[in-house]
Structure formats: structure tokens, C-alpha cells
Design a protein around this motif. Sequence first.
Motif, PDB file in Angstrom:
ATOM      1  N   ALA A 134       0.889  -1.387   0.274  1.00 43.94           N
ATOM      2  CA  ALA A 134      -0.181  -0.107   0.036  1.00 43.94           C
ATOM      3  C   ALA A 134       0.517   1.549   0.344  1.00 43.94           C
ATOM      4  O   ALA A 134       0.863   2.665  -0.674  1.00 43.94           O
ATOM      5  CB  ALA A 134      -0.853   0.263   1.677  1.00 43.94           C
ATOM      6  N   GLU A 135       1.685   1.139   0.768  1.00 43.72           N
ATOM      7  CA  GLU A 135       2.578   2.115   1.016  1.00 43.72           C
ATOM      8  C   GLU A 135       3.490   2.783  -0.310  1.00 43.72           C
ATOM      9  O   GLU A 135       3.940   3.958  -1.243  1.00 43.72           O
ATOM     10  CB  GLU A 135       4.047   2.304   1.771  1.00 43.72           C
ATOM     11  N   GLU A 136       3.771   1.367  -1.909  1.00 40.25           N
ATOM     12  CA  GLU A 136       4.133   1.743  -2.586  1.00 40.25           C
ATOM     13  C   GLU A 136       4.023   2.665  -3.073  1.00 40.25           C
ATOM     14  O   GLU A 136       3.436   3.110  -4.951  1.00 40.25           O
ATOM     15  CB  GLU A 136       4.691   0.722  -3.049  1.00 40.25           C
ATOM     16  N   ILE A 137       1.840   2.344  -3.691  1.00 41.17           N
ATOM     17  CA  ILE A 137       1.688   2.152  -4.077  1.00 41.17           C
ATOM     18  C   ILE A 137       0.430   4.159  -3.615  1.00 41.17           C
ATOM     19  O   ILE A 137       0.170   4.864  -5.210  1.00 41.17           O
ATOM     20  CB  ILE A 137      -0.201   1.178  -4.152  1.00 41.17           C
ATOM     21  N   ILE A 138       0.677   4.422  -2.578  1.00 39.07           N
ATOM     22  CA  ILE A 138       0.513   5.892  -2.810  1.00 39.07           C
ATOM     23  C   ILE A 138       1.763   5.915  -2.942  1.00 39.07           C
ATOM     24  O   ILE A 138       1.593   7.558  -2.964  1.00 39.07           O
ATOM     25  CB  ILE A 138       0.515   5.640  -0.736  1.00 39.07           C
ATOM     26  N   MET A 139       3.298   5.861  -2.698  1.00 43.79           N
ATOM     27  CA  MET A 139       3.687   7.053  -2.970  1.00 43.79           C
ATOM     28  C   MET A 139       3.704   6.827  -4.643  1.00 43.79           C
ATOM     29  O   MET A 139       4.178   7.973  -4.973  1.00 43.79           O
ATOM     30  CB  MET A 139       5.158   6.437  -3.209  1.00 43.79           C
ATOM     31  N   ALA A 140       3.193   5.876  -5.207  1.00 42.25           N
ATOM     32  CA  ALA A 140       2.994   6.198  -6.663  1.00 42.25           C
ATOM     33  C   ALA A 140       1.904   7.538  -6.705  1.00 42.25           C
ATOM     34  O   ALA A 140       2.003   8.485  -8.166  1.00 42.25           O
ATOM     35  CB  ALA A 140       3.269   4.950  -7.525  1.00 42.25           C
ATOM     36  N   ALA A 141       1.480   7.083  -6.369  1.00 46.91           N
ATOM     37  CA  ALA A 141       0.214   8.464  -6.869  1.00 46.91           C
ATOM     38  C   ALA A 141       0.111   9.517  -6.270  1.00 46.91           C
ATOM     39  O   ALA A 141      -0.014  10.356  -7.011  1.00 46.91           O
ATOM     40  CB  ALA A 141      -1.506   8.074  -5.453  1.00 46.91           C
ATOM     41  N   ARG A 142       1.155   9.903  -5.143  1.00 48.48           N
ATOM     42  CA  ARG A 142       2.160  11.225  -4.929  1.00 48.48           C
ATOM     43  C   ARG A 142       2.618  11.961  -6.187  1.00 48.48           C
ATOM     44  O   ARG A 142       2.468  13.228  -6.569  1.00 48.48           O
ATOM     45  CB  ARG A 142       2.863  10.874  -3.368  1.00 48.48           C
ATOM     46  N   MET A 143       3.707  10.855  -6.750  1.00 47.69           N
ATOM     47  CA  MET A 143       4.182  11.547  -8.002  1.00 47.69           C
ATOM     48  C   MET A 143       3.056  11.311  -8.655  1.00 47.69           C
ATOM     49  O   MET A 143       3.312  12.417  -9.583  1.00 47.69           O
ATOM     50  CB  MET A 143       4.888   9.938  -7.768  1.00 47.69           C
ATOM     51  N   CYS A 144       2.193  10.492  -9.210  1.00 47.06           N
ATOM     52  CA  CYS A 144       0.885  11.031 -10.143  1.00 47.06           C
ATOM     53  C   CYS A 144       0.410  12.016  -9.972  1.00 47.06           C
ATOM     54  O   CYS A 144       0.382  13.158 -11.049  1.00 47.06           O
ATOM     55  CB  CYS A 144      -0.317  10.136  -9.588  1.00 47.06           C
ATOM     56  N   VAL A 145       0.154  12.967  -9.178  1.00 45.71           N
ATOM     57  CA  VAL A 145      -0.516  14.325  -8.275  1.00 45.71           C
ATOM     58  C   VAL A 145       0.462  15.152  -8.593  1.00 45.71           C
ATOM     59  O   VAL A 145       0.262  16.710  -9.063  1.00 45.71           O
ATOM     60  CB  VAL A 145      -0.887  14.490  -6.741  1.00 45.71           C
ATOM     61  N   GLU A 146       1.825  14.934  -8.721  1.00 43.60           N
ATOM     62  CA  GLU A 146       3.202  15.941  -8.871  1.00 43.60           C
ATOM     63  C   GLU A 146       3.456  16.211 -10.497  1.00 43.60           C
ATOM     64  O   GLU A 146       3.430  17.372 -10.582  1.00 43.60           O
ATOM     65  CB  GLU A 146       4.302  15.775  -8.265  1.00 43.60           C
ATOM     66  N   SER A 147       2.547  14.752 -10.577  1.00 45.20           N
ATOM     67  CA  SER A 147       3.269  14.736 -12.277  1.00 45.20           C
ATOM     68  C   SER A 147       1.847  15.401 -13.006  1.00 45.20           C
ATOM     69  O   SER A 147       1.765  16.343 -14.342  1.00 45.20           O
ATOM     70  CB  SER A 147       2.861  13.834 -13.350  1.00 45.20           C
ATOM     71  N   ALA A 148       0.448  15.888 -12.678  1.00 45.86           N
ATOM     72  CA  ALA A 148      -0.548  16.264 -13.233  1.00 45.86           C
ATOM     73  C   ALA A 148       0.012  18.074 -12.860  1.00 45.86           C
ATOM     74  O   ALA A 148      -0.146  18.370 -13.507  1.00 45.86           O
ATOM     75  CB  ALA A 148      -1.257  15.898 -12.089  1.00 45.86           C
ATOM     76  N   MET A 149       0.174  17.916 -12.069  1.00 50.11           N
ATOM     77  CA  MET A 149       0.422  20.013 -11.208  1.00 50.11           C
ATOM     78  C   MET A 149       1.700  20.367 -12.296  1.00 50.11           C
ATOM     79  O   MET A 149       1.363  21.570 -12.606  1.00 50.11           O
ATOM     80  CB  MET A 149       1.141  19.987 -10.279  1.00 50.11           C
ATOM     81  N   GLU A 150       2.408  19.626 -12.791  1.00 46.50           N
ATOM     82  CA  GLU A 150       3.444  19.881 -13.455  1.00 46.50           C
ATOM     83  C   GLU A 150       3.422  20.282 -14.875  1.00 46.50           C
ATOM     84  O   GLU A 150       3.965  20.620 -15.593  1.00 46.50           O
ATOM     85  CB  GLU A 150       4.810  19.173 -13.050  1.00 46.50           C
ATOM     86  N   SER A 151       2.753  19.374 -15.162  1.00 49.23           N
ATOM     87  CA  SER A 151       1.958  19.310 -16.804  1.00 49.23           C
ATOM     88  C   SER A 151       0.624  20.455 -17.100  1.00 49.23           C
ATOM     89  O   SER A 151       0.653  20.656 -18.033  1.00 49.23           O
ATOM     90  CB  SER A 151       1.411  18.198 -16.667  1.00 49.23           C
ATOM     91  N   THR A 152       0.198  20.805 -15.847  1.00 44.52           N
ATOM     92  CA  THR A 152      -0.711  21.870 -16.033  1.00 44.52           C
ATOM     93  C   THR A 152       0.321  22.890 -16.091  1.00 44.52           C
ATOM     94  O   THR A 152      -0.700  24.310 -16.647  1.00 44.52           O
ATOM     95  CB  THR A 152      -2.120  21.922 -14.550  1.00 44.52           C
ATOM     96  N   VAL A 153       1.503  23.479 -15.343  1.00 44.58           N
ATOM     97  CA  VAL A 153       1.386  25.008 -15.576  1.00 44.58           C
ATOM     98  C   VAL A 153       3.262  24.423 -16.449  1.00 44.58           C
ATOM     99  O   VAL A 153       3.808  25.576 -16.333  1.00 44.58           O
ATOM    100  CB  VAL A 153       2.664  25.636 -14.481  1.00 44.58           C
ATOM    101  N   ALA A 154       3.658  23.781 -17.068  1.00 42.62           N
ATOM    102  CA  ALA A 154       4.301  23.189 -18.217  1.00 42.62           C
ATOM    103  C   ALA A 154       4.275  24.961 -19.281  1.00 42.62           C
ATOM    104  O   ALA A 154       5.669  25.262 -19.153  1.00 42.62           O
ATOM    105  CB  ALA A 154       4.310  22.425 -18.903  1.00 42.62           C
ATOM    106  N   PHE A 155       3.830  25.353 -19.557  1.00 43.52           N
ATOM    107  CA  PHE A 155       3.637  26.742 -20.416  1.00 43.52           C
ATOM    108  C   PHE A 155       3.438  27.135 -19.650  1.00 43.52           C
ATOM    109  O   PHE A 155       3.515  28.879 -20.540  1.00 43.52           O
ATOM    110  CB  PHE A 155       2.571  26.130 -21.518  1.00 43.52           C
ATOM    111  N   ASP A 156       3.690  27.980 -18.651  1.00 46.07           N
ATOM    112  CA  ASP A 156       3.528  29.246 -17.767  1.00 46.07           C
ATOM    113  C   ASP A 156       4.338  29.847 -18.118  1.00 46.07           C
ATOM    114  O   ASP A 156       4.105  30.865 -17.617  1.00 46.07           O
ATOM    115  CB  ASP A 156       2.641  28.892 -16.880  1.00 46.07           C
ATOM    116  N   GLY A 157       5.785  29.600 -18.226  1.00 44.20           N
ATOM    117  CA  GLY A 157       6.576  30.342 -18.214  1.00 44.20           C
ATOM    118  C   GLY A 157       7.107  31.188 -19.905  1.00 44.20           C
ATOM    119  O   GLY A 157       8.258  31.924 -19.565  1.00 44.20           O
ATOM    120  N   VAL A 158       6.126  30.386 -20.586  1.00 39.26           N
ATOM    121  CA  VAL A 158       6.336  30.933 -22.432  1.00 39.26           C
ATOM    122  C   VAL A 158       5.606  32.277 -22.249  1.00 39.26           C
ATOM    123  O   VAL A 158       4.283  32.310 -22.174  1.00 39.26           O
ATOM    124  CB  VAL A 158       5.992  29.880 -22.787  1.00 39.26           C
TER     125      VAL A 158
END
Length: 270
Positions: free
Chosen positions: A148-172
Motif C-alpha cells: 500500500a505504501e508503494e502504491i501511495i508513493m506512486a499516487a503522490r508522484m502522479c499528483v505532482e506530475s499532473a501539477m507540473e503538466s498543468t503549468v508547463a507553458f506558464d513561463g512562455v
Amino acid sequence: MLFYYYAQVVLRKQLNEVSSSLYTQDANQGRTGRPSWSGASKVDGRFASIHWENLQAWRNRLPEHLKWNDGDSPATNINAARLRGKYYGAAYIILRPFLYHAVEHMGERYKFTFEGPQLKQLPRVNLKLPGVNREERRPPTREEAEKAEEIIMAARMCVESAMESTVAFDGVNPGSRWIVTNIHGTAQAQFGNLLVLAAVRSSWLRDLVNWERLEALMHRTINLLRNLSPISPTARVNLKVLDTTWRSLQGDTSYGDRQHGPTSANSSFS
């Protein structure tokens, strides 16, 4: 320019493989109306792990002048922004079955500290884990807790990836229209990211989504959809949905009241 081009060609091919192996719809969807992965009954963590390793190998092989670190400010160069956005988008869809499983099929008894180093590779487990079930009342066994801890860690990485993907173009060219192939497709993807983040924030994994960061992402995405709504009926609908979702979250104070809101995981992950 050629380096950027070739890097994105390779990544595009990997994304096609991810879509065919993790998100293929089968005959079951005709009866359930949902893709097979969303029920977490057929998704094998080994396939996701292989895709994750391929994605990291792609990133590690990038030339030095194309590399970046997680947590860097959004790129100001459009080609670098495209590359990072595509990478985090790929990471998000590879990891999303883990996030869905954690939200839908696990519960408070698997709540661990969410801080710590990120996984170097994904857990090679079948997501249909015996005992990793929100309905169970007994304490998890050591083996169940580790999985379960491994799955939650993967879930946390998914959340971070979603956030980074959302703002990827904000510096342009901040404040100006992005130079992207399909502004409507980009906005649609960001809209989907925010719905999933809202669903996670409304679940027992709410601590994975920082409230201040979610608020900033909501405001910037709502503004983007508002700017597109005069020329896009889809953007107008998405604007209403996201605005309603955000208002619901702001008035959301207890986990027990979240079960029937517009940010349920079933609707947001579909």
C-alpha cells in the motif's frame, strides 16, 4: 531544434505504447461503460513499471542542454516547455491507475506519511491486491502495508506530475497566448488534470494535494477557460464544470460529505 524534435518523436512513440497497453478498452466496457483500467481489476503494475522505466531512461539520455530538474520554474523557451509538458503528461497517465486504485480501493487505514524520497521505479504488483480494500476493518498486515505504501508513493508522484503538466507553458510569454499546436487540446488536458486533483483533494488522500497550490492551479485554469469560452463551446462547458467543482471544494469541510459531490473519483477519473 533537431534534438527537441527527435526527443519528442521518441516520447510520442512511448505514449502510443502506454495508451495501447494500459488504456485499451475491451468487451467489458460495453457492459460497464467504463475503460477496463478504471476498475483496477486488470491493470498489472508490471506493465506500468516497464513504461515508467522506459520514460526515465528517455529522460536520462537527453543531452545536457535539454535536461531539467523536478521543481524547476516553468521553461521560458517554447520547445523546452513542450518537452517538459509532454514528459509530465506521460508520467501522469502512466501513474494514474495507481492513483485511481488508491482513491477508490484503499482507505484511512493505509494512511502513511506522504513525505520521503520518490520511487526510482514503480511497484511491480497487480493492483487487485487482497486486503488492500477500504472496507476492511482489521489492521493491514506488514506485506499489505508495504504494498500500500508503494502504491501511495506512486499516487503522490502522479499528483505532482499532473501539477507540473498543468503549468508547463506558464513561463512562455506570461500573459500572452501560448504558441502551441492546439490550444483547445492543451486546455482540455489541463481541465482534466484539475478534475482529478479535485477528486484526490476530496478523498482520504487529500494531504497529497496542497491546498494553496491547488487554489493557484484552479484560478489559472479557470481564467484560461474563460479566455477561450467566447470561441469554444467546449471551453464554456468546462468552465462551468470547473467553477462548480472549485466552489464545492471551498465549501467542503468533512470527508463524509464528499461522497456525492461533483468531484467524486468515479466521474473525475473517467
